[in-house]
Write a protein that holds these residues in place. Structure first.
Motif, PDB file in Angstrom:
ATOM      1  N   THR A 112       0.793  -1.381   0.116  1.00 54.46           N
ATOM      2  CA  THR A 112      -0.017   0.050   0.125  1.00 54.46           C
ATOM      3  C   THR A 112       0.874   1.334   0.018  1.00 54.46           C
ATOM      4  OG1 THR A 112      -0.213  -0.151   2.360  1.00 54.46           O
ATOM      5  CG2 THR A 112      -1.924  -1.190   1.328  1.00 54.46           C
ATOM      6  N   THR A 113       2.189   1.016  -0.093  1.00 56.23           N
ATOM      7  CA  THR A 113       3.050   2.247   0.027  1.00 56.23           C
ATOM      8  C   THR A 113       3.811   2.320  -1.241  1.00 56.23           C
ATOM      9  OG1 THR A 113       4.737   0.954   1.161  1.00 56.23           O
ATOM     10  CG2 THR A 113       3.336   2.289   2.380  1.00 56.23           C
ATOM     11  N   PRO A 114       4.103   3.468  -1.836  1.00 56.05           N
ATOM     12  CA  PRO A 114       5.031   3.420  -2.949  1.00 56.05           C
ATOM     13  C   PRO A 114       6.364   2.662  -3.181  1.00 56.05           C
ATOM     14  CG  PRO A 114       4.233   5.770  -2.298  1.00 56.05           C
ATOM     15  CD  PRO A 114       4.120   4.702  -1.209  1.00 56.05           C
ATOM     16  N   GLU A 115       7.032   2.677  -2.121  1.00 57.11           N
ATOM     17  CA  GLU A 115       8.207   1.645  -1.771  1.00 57.11           C
ATOM     18  C   GLU A 115       7.761   0.514  -1.340  1.00 57.11           C
ATOM     19  OE1 GLU A 115      12.299   1.207   0.587  1.00 57.11           O
ATOM     20  OE2 GLU A 115      11.130   3.266   0.765  1.00 57.11           O
ATOM     21  N   SER A 116       7.983  -0.699  -1.839  1.00 56.08           N
ATOM     22  CA  SER A 116       7.292  -1.806  -1.310  1.00 56.08           C
ATOM     23  C   SER A 116       8.397  -2.826  -0.600  1.00 56.08           C
ATOM     24  CB  SER A 116       6.733  -2.754  -2.379  1.00 56.08           C
ATOM     25  OG  SER A 116       7.508  -3.255  -3.511  1.00 56.08           O
ATOM     26  N   PRO A 117       8.273  -3.587   0.388  1.00 55.22           N
ATOM     27  CA  PRO A 117       9.258  -4.526   0.664  1.00 55.22           C
ATOM     28  C   PRO A 117       9.765  -5.398  -0.134  1.00 55.22           C
ATOM     29  CG  PRO A 117       7.439  -4.269   2.163  1.00 55.22           C
ATOM     30  CD  PRO A 117       6.891  -3.805   0.966  1.00 55.22           C
ATOM     31  N   LEU A 118       9.045  -5.878  -1.194  1.00 56.98           N
ATOM     32  CA  LEU A 118       9.685  -6.791  -2.321  1.00 56.98           C
ATOM     33  C   LEU A 118      10.368  -6.092  -3.259  1.00 56.98           C
ATOM     34  CD1 LEU A 118       9.764  -9.774  -3.272  1.00 56.98           C
ATOM     35  CD2 LEU A 118       7.401  -9.458  -4.171  1.00 56.98           C
ATOM     36  N   GLY A 119       9.958  -4.744  -3.396  1.00 54.73           N
ATOM     37  CA  GLY A 119      10.675  -4.063  -4.512  1.00 54.73           C
ATOM     38  C   GLY A 119      12.097  -3.787  -3.795  1.00 54.73           C
ATOM     39  N   ASP A 120      12.295  -3.440  -2.613  1.00 54.28           N
ATOM     40  CA  ASP A 120      13.489  -3.313  -2.093  1.00 54.28           C
ATOM     41  C   ASP A 120      14.382  -4.754  -2.314  1.00 54.28           C
ATOM     42  OD1 ASP A 120      13.113  -0.913  -1.037  1.00 54.28           O
ATOM     43  OD2 ASP A 120      13.099  -1.235   1.052  1.00 54.28           O
ATOM     44  N   VAL A 121      13.551  -5.739  -1.913  1.00 55.21           N
ATOM     45  CA  VAL A 121      14.381  -7.272  -2.069  1.00 55.21           C
ATOM     46  C   VAL A 121      14.859  -7.244  -3.592  1.00 55.21           C
ATOM     47  CG1 VAL A 121      14.108  -9.780  -2.102  1.00 55.21           C
ATOM     48  CG2 VAL A 121      13.075  -8.293  -0.359  1.00 55.21           C
ATOM     49  N   ILE A 122      13.981  -6.957  -4.625  1.00 54.03           N
ATOM     50  CA  ILE A 122      14.252  -6.862  -5.978  1.00 54.03           C
ATOM     51  C   ILE A 122      15.560  -6.292  -6.302  1.00 54.03           C
ATOM     52  CG2 ILE A 122      13.366  -7.024  -8.159  1.00 54.03           C
ATOM     53  CD1 ILE A 122      10.764  -7.818  -7.250  1.00 54.03           C
ATOM     54  N   ALA A 123      15.256  -5.062  -5.763  1.00 54.06           N
ATOM     55  CA  ALA A 123      16.483  -4.099  -6.035  1.00 54.06           C
ATOM     56  C   ALA A 123      17.860  -4.357  -5.591  1.00 54.06           C
ATOM     57  CB  ALA A 123      16.229  -2.542  -5.755  1.00 54.06           C
ATOM     58  N   ASP A 124      17.559  -5.165  -4.320  1.00 54.08           N
ATOM     59  CA  ASP A 124      18.916  -5.590  -3.652  1.00 54.08           C
ATOM     60  C   ASP A 124      19.633  -6.776  -4.344  1.00 54.08           C
ATOM     61  OD1 ASP A 124      18.656  -3.598  -1.740  1.00 54.08           O
ATOM     62  OD2 ASP A 124      18.010  -5.062  -0.225  1.00 54.08           O
ATOM     63  N   ALA A 125      18.699  -7.664  -5.167  1.00 53.09           N
ATOM     64  CA  ALA A 125      19.107  -8.602  -5.788  1.00 53.09           C
ATOM     65  C   ALA A 125      19.875  -8.328  -6.892  1.00 53.09           C
ATOM     66  CB  ALA A 125      17.845  -9.639  -5.931  1.00 53.09           C
ATOM     67  N   GLN A 126      19.195  -7.274  -7.703  1.00 50.91           N
ATOM     68  CA  GLN A 126      19.913  -6.711  -8.868  1.00 50.91           C
ATOM     69  C   GLN A 126      21.360  -6.160  -8.566  1.00 50.91           C
ATOM     70  OE1 GLN A 126      16.903  -4.574 -10.552  1.00 50.91           O
ATOM     71  NE2 GLN A 126      15.731  -6.260 -11.272  1.00 50.91           N
ATOM     72  N   LEU A 127      21.294  -5.620  -7.563  1.00 51.30           N
ATOM     73  CA  LEU A 127      22.695  -4.782  -7.057  1.00 51.30           C
ATOM     74  C   LEU A 127      23.601  -5.868  -6.678  1.00 51.30           C
ATOM     75  CD1 LEU A 127      24.203  -2.407  -6.489  1.00 51.30           C
ATOM     76  CD2 LEU A 127      23.492  -2.393  -4.111  1.00 51.30           C
ATOM     77  N   ALA A 128      23.152  -7.112  -5.939  1.00 47.98           N
ATOM     78  CA  ALA A 128      24.139  -8.061  -5.744  1.00 47.98           C
ATOM     79  C   ALA A 128      24.514  -8.936  -6.769  1.00 47.98           C
ATOM     80  CB  ALA A 128      23.492  -8.942  -4.811  1.00 47.98           C
ATOM     81  N   GLY A 129      23.865  -9.150  -7.710  1.00 49.18           N
ATOM     82  CA  GLY A 129      24.132  -9.839  -8.833  1.00 49.18           C
ATOM     83  C   GLY A 129      25.042  -9.064 -10.061  1.00 49.18           C
ATOM     84  N   THR A 130      25.064  -7.652  -9.891  1.00 53.10           N
ATOM     85  CA  THR A 130      25.741  -6.749 -10.759  1.00 53.10           C
ATOM     86  C   THR A 130      26.706  -6.131 -10.150  1.00 53.10           C
ATOM     87  OG1 THR A 130      24.060  -4.979 -10.765  1.00 53.10           O
ATOM     88  CG2 THR A 130      23.825  -6.741 -12.571  1.00 53.10           C
ATOM     89  N   ALA A 131      26.998  -6.209  -9.001  1.00 51.94           N
ATOM     90  CA  ALA A 131      28.051  -5.280  -8.182  1.00 51.94           C
ATOM     91  C   ALA A 131      29.377  -5.709  -8.385  1.00 51.94           C
ATOM     92  CB  ALA A 131      27.800  -5.364  -6.443  1.00 51.94           C
ATOM     93  N   PRO A 132      29.784  -7.045  -8.601  1.00 54.45           N
ATOM     94  CA  PRO A 132      31.188  -7.450  -8.847  1.00 54.45           C
ATOM     95  C   PRO A 132      31.788  -6.764  -9.867  1.00 54.45           C
ATOM     96  CG  PRO A 132      29.728  -9.355  -8.193  1.00 54.45           C
ATOM     97  CD  PRO A 132      29.029  -8.301  -8.462  1.00 54.45           C
TER      98      PRO A 132
END
Length: 601
Positions: free
Chosen positions: A406-426
């Motif tokens: 119900t909020t513009p920033e969602s818990p799952l949105g944070d998880v997905i963004a973190d997953a994308q960062l973790a996979g592309t940070a190296p």
């Protein structure tokens, strides 16, 4: 790209043929005796006949009942409170539609687009062949294309219409070739750049016992902004109003006076309750959004508008250009509702009596019996999908809401963004420092309660796929700090000002959004920080995003200006890898706080 003739025909469709025309001379002599009689039963024809129009929209391949908040509708109670009701699933939708048709001699079923695309694994794994098969079985008569019908491009859309096995994966069941849709997909405002002609039929005419109703189908003109560039390659999308008006005139010249427009664009009612009265205090006063202006501009030759895209539920009357009230409907999404509309057809004028049109949305309740043929269909395809779908990917300690947040920033949105960062940070994977995820690409929630036999808290491949079904490839690009800030501003300005699209951001990126202001000024520029340090407008940052955003999609043209692009794995692969690396049965992943964006109201 034009559709081949359909292999099957429904009994209630009456189509003129060359052979039929040859009998016209013989029929002329019989006309006096036939005058005033209802074909087939010898009864006196009434001046009017009620035609039942059943409609739904945005199914998105949800054959199984959708889980979590995606599988509920909100109902307003008599005392003003609201109640969440579990709804949806093709087994129940089939039962609802079949029951609704009983006792109605004239019944036609139409859909408002996005029947496929962004589908759960059961349908998406097989390029949505299971959904087309199900729609054939529930006797869908016609649908317009939506934006998601273009997720895999025009050639694949033509295959869904015409049939044939997938060009690279072949046939999924031994000895069975995919037959295609036994109903026309309409695409009046989608033309080929080469020919200038619609890629599919622009309209169709439903006929029974002398009753004729024309259906014109369009998708939103802005489809290229919300679909990958590859999906709309070689296509042009035209203005909805101009297109509908053009073909309404053409139908009128053919003597078709009763017309329904199927429009894959929608509105936002003031309440999410499906039974909210959006005609209070006056006609159309309770709804806003793109469909309101479209409805006001479409010729009065069109008698009703079946809409979609926004996944909202409404039955409204919005005045046409002549000031007459006209019905505009939408039935939520995922098969949770259907709309039952009575169109009173005047045989003398061949037109709809607008003052007699009645309509209401109905819940597709899960307390009714399942349709056995739909259950068999789901079981058959589930058996094929099971080896992939049931594989565990990770563990969660509670629901992690994405689509249902119900909020513009969602818990799952944070998880997905973190997953994308973790996979592309190296460094060898792109060296990403920031990741952006578009909110529309998050299609569901991660639900703690088991969907099958996997156990509570277990995330299966099928559940992860339902959240991230597009399999977009990841892009990592160079953007200046100024461009990063511009991207945040484009969330709430330009094409996104009226309906903001708030990007989900990876850990370390924080900022304040002041919604008391307007446009780009809503982003408090000096609040934008990465790991506590202010973003430097002149500095270059490595930013990860899916290829849709990387092409400037969703109204973020600045993200399409990135340089030194590196293409990585798919978003789904990174999501699953993150779940595996950051959760165990003993230490499941907990919902994050979703506190990276501070919002002032």
């Amino acid at each position: 790209m034009s559709p081949r003739p359909h292999k099957k025909r429904k009994a209630r469709r009456i189509l003129a043929t060359a052979a039929g025309l040859a009998t016209v001379g013989a029929l002329v002599a019989a006309l006096p005796a036939m005058a005033g009689q209802d074909k087939g039963n010898g009864h006196q024809k009434p001046n009017t006949v009620d035609v039942q129009l059943l409609s739904f929209n945005d199914l998105h391949g949800n054959l199984e009942a959708p889980a979590g908040s995606a599988g509920t509708v909100t109902e307003k109670q008599a005392d003003g409170t609201t109640k969440a009701i579990p709804a949806g699933g093709i087994e129940y939708l089939a039962t609802s539609l079949r029951n609704a048709r009983k006792g109605n001699a004239y019944s036609v079923t139409a859909a408002g687009g996005d029947m496929v695309g962004a589908s759960p694994l059961l349908s998406g794994l097989f390029h949505d062949e299971p959904t087309i098969e199900a729609l054939n079985k529930i006797d869908l008569d016609v649908t317009t294309v939506g934006n998601h019908e273009f997720d895999e491009g025009a050639v694949e859309l033509a295959r869904l219409q015409n049939g044939g096995c997938h060009p690279t994966e072949g046939c999924y069941e031994k000895g069975k070739e995919f037959e295609g849709a036994d109903f026309p997909y309409l695409a009046a405002n989608v033309t080929s750049e080469k020919t200038g002609k619609p890629i599919l039929k622009p309209y169709t005419v439903w006929k029974k016992n002398g009753v004729k109703i024309g259906f014109i189908g369009v998708t939103l003109e802005g489809t290229p902004n919300i679909v990958t560039a590859e999906g709309v390659k070689g296509l042009k999308f035209h203005d909805e109003i101009e297109t509908v008006n053009k073909y309404a005139q053409e139908l009128d010249r053919q003597g078709v006076k009763s017309i329904v427009a199927l429009i894959h664009e929608g509105g936002a009612p003031a309440s999410t309750a499906y039974n909210y009265d959006c005609d209070s205090p006056g006609a159309g006063d309770g709804i806003s959004g793109p469909i309101t202006e479209i409805a006001k501009g479409i010729t009065s030759k069109v008698d009703a508008l079946v809409t979609g895209h926004t996944h909202a539920a409404y039955v409204c009357t919005i005045p046409d250009p002549s000031g007459k009230p006209r019905l505009v409907t939408s039935a939520s999404s995922f098969g949770k509702l259907y709309t039952d509309t009575t169109l009173t057809y005047d045989r003398r004028t061949n037109d709809i009596v607008r003052t007699s049109v009645e309509s209401a949305n109905h819940v597709v309740s899960r307390e009714q019996p399942k349709a056995p043929d739909m259950t068999s269909l789901i079981e058959r395809w589930n058996k094929l999908a099971a080896p992939i779908a049931n594989a565990p990917q990770g563990f969660i300690s509670a629901d992690i809401n994405g689509r249902g947040a119900t909020t513009p920033e969602s818990p799952l949105g944070d998880v997905i963004a973190d997953a994308q960062l973790a996979g592309t940070a190296p460094a060898d994977k792109g060296g990403a420092q920031i990741a952006f995820m578009n909110p529309g690409g998050i299609r569901s929630d991660l639900v703690y309660k088991a969907s099958g036999s996997e156990g509570d808290g277990v995330v299966t491949y099928g559940e992860a796929f339902t959240v991230q079904p597009f399999t977009n490839m990841m892009n990592v690009v160079d953007l200046t700090g100024a461009q990063v800030i511009t991207a945040l501003q484009q969330q709430v300005s330009g094409s996104n000002e009226a309906s903001p699209k708030i990007l989900q951001v990876s850990k370390g990126l924080t900022y304040t959004l002041d919604m008391t202001k307007t446009g780009a000024a809503r982003v408090v520029t000096d609040s934008v920080k990465l790991d506590g340090a202010a973003i430097d407008p002149a500095k270059t940052y490595r930013v990860a995003m899916n290829e849709f955003l990387g092409g400037g999609g969703d109204g973020f043209p600045v993200l399409g200006q990135g340089k030194n692009k590196l293409v990585g794995p798919s978003d789904l692969d990174l999501f699953n890898a993150y779940l595996a690396a950051n959760s165990t049965a003993q230490a499941p992943l907990a919902p994050p706080a979703a506190d990276r964006i501070t919002i002032l109201k």
